[in-house]
Design an enzyme around this catalytic site. Structure first.
Site: not given
Length: 205
Positions: A90, A123, A170, A190
């Site tokens: 939510n 993969h 970021a 980290k």
């Protein structure tokens, strides 16, 4: 007597035919008739939730997809539940140009900025005599708990859990679990700060 789904799973030829009816060969997105006439009755969307028009909602009926109340998926994002379910809580915001490949579970009140990639899929590559694209895939669920902020250009790898009220800076690549109330940065990510309840402050690690 076996159910229809069990009969399909246990019959390789029938399973192949049904899969072709749902997904075109060599593609990850469902056929149009699945989007229009099946998914709306199979998957759950909460009150006030929004999926912007320029998204790829590549969700299939054989795995779950749930979008919580007042949650939003912004333009140019891709959601894929082909190999595992996707649950979005939510009031969670999926920013522009995100890629979410299940199995992924997102809690409530999460902010996910732009160009974030999280994939519960890997993969296999071990057989050098077979192209990687033809080898099996493995899955491990990604979990992001309530109240987190995932900043732009973050990559979250399969099997990672990010604890409550954590911040991922970021450009971070998250390869290991993150405890609650932590700030993580870097490649590989980290912990650089943790919340100290005794002093009510975010302390450097």
């Amino acid at each position: 007597m076996a159910s229809l789904s069990e009969r399909v799973k246990n019959n390789p030829k029938l399973k192949k035919i049904v899969h072709w009816m749902i997904v075109p060969r060599h593609e990850a997105r469902p056929r149009l008739w699945i989007k229009l006439f099946v998914n709306p009755f199979v998957h759950k969307r909460g009150k006030g939730s929004k999926i912007r028009r320029r998204t790829r909602i590549d969700v299939l009926p054989f795995n779950k997809f749930e979008l919580g109340e007042y949650a939003t998926i912004e333009d140019f994002s891709t959601i894929n539940n082909g190999v595992g379910p996707v649950f979005i809580g939510n009031r969670t915001l999926i920013g522009m140009s995100n890629v979410i490949i299940g199995p992924v579970t997102l809690g409530n009140n999460i902010i996910i900025a732009q160009n974030v990639v999280m994939s519960g899929l890997n993969h296999s590559y071990q057989d050098v005599h077979l192209p990687i694209s033809q080898q099996n895939v493995t899955t491990s669920e990604i979990r992001i708990e309530d109240d987190c902020w995932i900043a732009a250009n973050v990559v979250i790898t399969a099997g990672v859990t990010i604890g409550k009220h954590s911040v991922i800076a970021a450009g971070t690549v998250v390869t290991k679990d993150v405890p609650p109330f932590s700030i993580v940065a870097g490649n590989p990510g980290k912990i650089i700060k943790k919340y100290n309840g005794a002093t009510n402050s975010w302390d450097r690690v």
